[in-house]
Design a protein around this motif. Structure first.
Motif, PDB file in Angstrom:
ATOM      1  N   VAL A  96     -36.270 -75.933 -23.031  1.00  0.00           N
ATOM      2  CA  VAL A  96     -35.359 -76.909 -22.461  1.00  0.00           C
ATOM      3  C   VAL A  96     -35.800 -78.331 -22.829  1.00  0.00           C
ATOM      4  O   VAL A  96     -34.981 -79.193 -23.141  1.00  0.00           O
ATOM      5  CB  VAL A  96     -35.300 -76.714 -20.934  1.00  0.00           C
ATOM      6  N   GLY A  97     -37.104 -78.536 -22.825  1.00  0.00           N
ATOM      7  CA  GLY A  97     -37.614 -79.858 -23.197  1.00  0.00           C
ATOM      8  C   GLY A  97     -37.230 -80.237 -24.617  1.00  0.00           C
ATOM      9  O   GLY A  97     -36.837 -81.371 -24.887  1.00  0.00           O
ATOM     10  N   ASP A  98     -37.326 -79.273 -25.527  1.00  0.00           N
ATOM     11  CA  ASP A  98     -36.953 -79.547 -26.917  1.00  0.00           C
ATOM     12  C   ASP A  98     -35.457 -79.784 -27.048  1.00  0.00           C
ATOM     13  O   ASP A  98     -35.012 -80.603 -27.848  1.00  0.00           O
ATOM     14  CB  ASP A  98     -37.363 -78.377 -27.826  1.00  0.00           C
ATOM     15  N   ILE A  99     -34.679 -79.035 -26.272  1.00  0.00           N
ATOM     16  CA  ILE A  99     -33.229 -79.175 -26.351  1.00  0.00           C
ATOM     17  C   ILE A  99     -32.805 -80.560 -25.878  1.00  0.00           C
ATOM     18  O   ILE A  99     -32.057 -81.263 -26.545  1.00  0.00           O
ATOM     19  CB  ILE A  99     -32.537 -78.081 -25.497  1.00  0.00           C
ATOM     20  N   VAL A 100     -33.317 -80.944 -24.724  1.00  0.00           N
ATOM     21  CA  VAL A 100     -32.921 -82.233 -24.162  1.00  0.00           C
ATOM     22  C   VAL A 100     -33.529 -83.378 -24.974  1.00  0.00           C
ATOM     23  O   VAL A 100     -32.911 -84.422 -25.166  1.00  0.00           O
ATOM     24  CB  VAL A 100     -33.350 -82.327 -22.676  1.00  0.00           C
ATOM     25  N   GLY A 101     -34.739 -83.143 -25.490  1.00  0.00           N
ATOM     26  CA  GLY A 101     -35.431 -84.210 -26.205  1.00  0.00           C
ATOM     27  C   GLY A 101     -35.025 -84.323 -27.666  1.00  0.00           C
ATOM     28  O   GLY A 101     -35.459 -85.235 -28.366  1.00  0.00           O
ATOM     29  N   GLU A 102     -34.183 -83.409 -28.142  1.00  0.00           N
ATOM     30  CA  GLU A 102     -33.859 -83.418 -29.564  1.00  0.00           C
ATOM     31  C   GLU A 102     -33.179 -84.717 -29.987  1.00  0.00           C
ATOM     32  O   GLU A 102     -33.424 -85.232 -31.068  1.00  0.00           O
ATOM     33  CB  GLU A 102     -32.981 -82.228 -29.929  1.00  0.00           C
ATOM     34  N   ALA A 103     -32.342 -85.218 -29.093  1.00  0.00           N
ATOM     35  CA  ALA A 103     -31.660 -86.476 -29.397  1.00  0.00           C
ATOM     36  C   ALA A 103     -32.672 -87.567 -29.743  1.00  0.00           C
ATOM     37  O   ALA A 103     -32.475 -88.341 -30.676  1.00  0.00           O
ATOM     38  CB  ALA A 103     -30.813 -86.897 -28.207  1.00  0.00           C
ATOM     39  N   PHE A 104     -33.766 -87.613 -29.008  1.00  0.00           N
ATOM     40  CA  PHE A 104     -34.789 -88.632 -29.260  1.00  0.00           C
ATOM     41  C   PHE A 104     -35.440 -88.399 -30.613  1.00  0.00           C
ATOM     42  O   PHE A 104     -35.740 -89.337 -31.346  1.00  0.00           O
ATOM     43  CB  PHE A 104     -35.857 -88.604 -28.161  1.00  0.00           C
ATOM     44  N   ALA A 105     -35.662 -87.115 -30.928  1.00  0.00           N
ATOM     45  CA  ALA A 105     -36.289 -86.791 -32.207  1.00  0.00           C
ATOM     46  C   ALA A 105     -35.377 -87.195 -33.367  1.00  0.00           C
ATOM     47  O   ALA A 105     -35.816 -87.779 -34.352  1.00  0.00           O
ATOM     48  CB  ALA A 105     -36.596 -85.298 -32.266  1.00  0.00           C
TER      49      ALA A 105
END
Lengths: 342, 308
Positions: A132-141
């Motif tokens: 979930v962290g990667d999913i939500v944080g993908e935009a930042f990446a």
């Protein structure tokens, strides 16, 4: 729609429309999306499926514009064309003065920070292989906004905003329920702090008791983050509660668009009237005349000439069979595509 | 509306209790790999296969220390000896120690399997991914090419190529790999075709993700499970192909042993000295069977939807 949902949504509707004359965030003009239908030995184009056929509307800053219609009427395609997840056939989509359809890939990437989408299926819209962290944080990446600790912090904040716990970031989507997954999808859409979010039937796949929670969350987020929504749904009562204005679509075209209250109290288009008459009212004594539409929705491959609705309309006149009705503003802010509406 | 609702279990309450799902004790989430391993371990045949394969690879690596005698030293006085204390698996038609030859032969068979399957996986994945992701003309061209390669009778193509190029073990690996990718390419393409329409891919695109990011971060990890399974099965297939080539004398050349050419050598003495064919045969059989079981176990273990 049952009573609980209506009650729990009352505060959402009470905010009332501030639309009407606010400033325009998004301007859609003559949007068309035709899919070629190929067949034969050389897969020649044999016809066009007119998923979206000449649609025009404005979206005001801060409002919620509801889009309703039967399945296959082009609501979702309209949403995807606005985001350019589908390439429209023609027309224009102007977002804050910039034409989305003329943007190159670099400009489009920048636009992604301002327009986002929430999907219908809470199961298919989250990558099962990412936490979930990667999913939500993908935009930042993708946009190189925050990294390392800062990104973790932001993701945790987002999860809190949508009503999840920070430690959920390390879990995988399959460990969550439908409603929680939809919250994850909302957190992902919020990550870039967009101005416009297209909600593509965000509650259609959810249990009724959870629908109201998600709708209230969306409403709260709208106030907190000054969001504008295009809210796509096939459920009129859901749309009524969340929308300031509502547009009704039929066979790839808009048939009526006006303030939510006005649409529900005095619908002008026969199709809208029929749709509204189908909403059950939780009062056993209430007798209501139900307008039952005859027949099926015609094929969007060969939509009927003239008014697309004439094949099922009880008021049908000669002109309806021949001339496509104009998209007219019959009173201020009330658009109808019907020859007979006054 | 009501129809949509019935998809969900009616009892579902969107509880935000941190201990939801009844797994309150495992607050620390497991990593994906440890979950896979946990599920794999429950598959007994796959575990047995894995143990056997690990053993075989150790044997192949330490062949010089495990083999009791030279694999090429002939002893015409001791031809076609049955298994004995001195020659654990007997001797072959020119008196070489069969045990040592089988041990050395494992090097060939096992490395051929790995390298050939590796070549096939890389080629198949790249071609299938590009075709499936981009679609249109690219897809058309690549898939027609794949079909052309597929429609060659593989084994005869192999025989032709092997009789043209130098018959080194490396060439054989490469040729087997180059002829066995089309099935994989089709499979990967199919995966990409269905995955690229998934909403999580659309969501990534809506976030502005590049094609490379979508392919490598979103689609490929979800398409890998069947690829890994098929690669495992393909290793078994490649070992069989190499054995087959060696059996008809087009594979690894004497005096170097491979399981296939040992069987080839023993073929004429099947009645007098059945052990020559039997021992390498058993090894081929067990190795390929192990790969198949491991593939089966992986298929189950890699599916994230199967929970404990």
């Amino acid at each position: 729609m049952d009573n609980t949902l209506s009650n729990s949504l009352n505060h959402a509707a009470a905010d009332g429309p501030d639309g009407g004359n606010g400033d325009i965030l998004l301007e859609v003009r003559n949007l068309k999306k035709y899919y070629p239908l190929r067949g034969g030995i050389f897969s020649r184009i044999q016809g066009w499926i007119k998923a979206v056929d000449d649609v025009s509307f404005d979206v005001y800053r801060g409002e919620t514009l509801g889009l309703v219609g039967e399945s296959g009427c082009g609501k979702t395609t309209t949403g995807k064309c606005i985001l350019r997840l589908e390439q429209p056939t023609s027309g224009s989509v102007v977002f804050e003065g910039r034409d989305v359809l003329k943007m190159n890939s670099e400009q489009l990437r920048a636009l992604r920070r301002e327009m986002q989408i929430i999907f219908q299926d809470p199961y298919g819209s989250l990558n099962p292989r990412m936490t979930v962290g990667d999913i939500v944080g993908e935009a930042f990446a993708i946009h190189g906004i925050a990294s390392g600790r800062e990104r973790v912090k932001r993701v945790e904040d987002l999860l809190k905003v949508v009503g999840l716990s920070p430690y959920h970031a390390r879990r995988y989507p399959h460990e969550f329920s439908g409603g929680q997954r939809q919250r994850i999808g909302i957190a992902r859409a919020l990550a870039l702090r967009p101005k416009l979010i297209i909600c593509d039937e965000p509650v259609s796949a959810l249990d009724v008791s959870i629908q109201s929670q998600i709708l209230n969350l969306l409403k709260d987020l709208q106030d907190d983050f000054q969001l504008t929504y295009i809210f796509i749904a096939h459920d009129l009562s859901v749309v009524q509660h969340i929308s300031d204005r509502v547009g009704v679509m039929y066979l790839g075209r808009f048939v009526e668009l006006t303030d939510s209250e006005k649409l529900y109290s005095s619908p002008k288009h026969p199709y809208t009237q029929a749709l509204l008459s189908a909403i059950p009212i939780p009062d056993p004594d209430h007798k209501k005349e139900r307008i039952v539409l005859e027949g099926d929705v015609p094929s969007s491959l060969e939509p009927p000439p003239g008014c697309a609705f004439h094949t099922r309309c009880s008021y049908c006149q000669d002109i309806c069979r021949e001339v496509r009705p104009e998209w007219r503003e019959i009173e201020k802010g009330h658009y109808v595509a019907c020859h007979l509406a006054k | 509306m009501m129809a949509a609702v019935s998809k969900q279990p009616p009892a579902e309450l969107d509880q935000l209790d941190p201990h939801f799902g009844g797994d309150a004790l495992t607050l620390e989430p497991e990593s994906y790999l440890s979950m896979v391993w946990k599920r794999f371990r429950r598959h007994k045949l796959a575990m047995a296969g894995l143990c056997f394969l690990i053993l075989m690879y150790l044997v192949a690596i330490f062949a010089p220390y495990i083999a009791t005698q030279s694999y090429r030293e002939t002893d015409s006085a001791n031809r076609l000896q049955p298994p004995s204390k001195e020659h654990w698996m007997g001797t072959d038609q020119i008196g070489r120690d069969l045990y040592s030859r089988v041990i050395w032969g494992s090097r060939i068979s096992l490395s051929v399997g790995f390298v050939a399957a590796g070549v096939a996986v890389v080629l198949g994945t790249v071609i299938g991914a590009v075709a499936g992701y981009f679609g249109g003309i690219i897809d058309n061209v690549l898939m027609r090419f794949t079909e052309i390669v597929m429609s060659f009778p593989t084994f005869f193509l192999l025989i032709t190529i092997v009789s043209i190029v130098e018959r080194s073990i490396f060439n054989i690996m490469l040729v087997i790999g180059l002829t066995s990718w089309p099935g994989l390419a089709r499979m990967v393409r199919g995966q990409f075709l269905s995955l690229r329409e998934q909403e999580f891919v659309l969501a990534a695109r809506a976030l502005g993700a590049s094609n490379a990011r979508i392919i490598f971060r979103h689609i490929l990890p979800n398409a890998m499970a069947p690829v890994i399974v098929s690669a495992t099965l393909r290793i078994g297939g490649a070992i069989l192909t190499e054995s087959g080539l060696s059996f008809i004398g087009l594979g690894v050349q004497e005096p170097f042993p491979s399981w296939g050419n040992i069987i080839n050598g023993g073929r004429t003495f099947l009645r007098q000295a059945p052990w020559i064919c039997t021992f390498p045969g058993i090894f081929i059989f067990l190795t390929v069977l192990s790969f198949n079981y491991v593939g089966d176990g992986l298929r189950d273990a890699l599916d994230p939807r199967l929970k404990d």
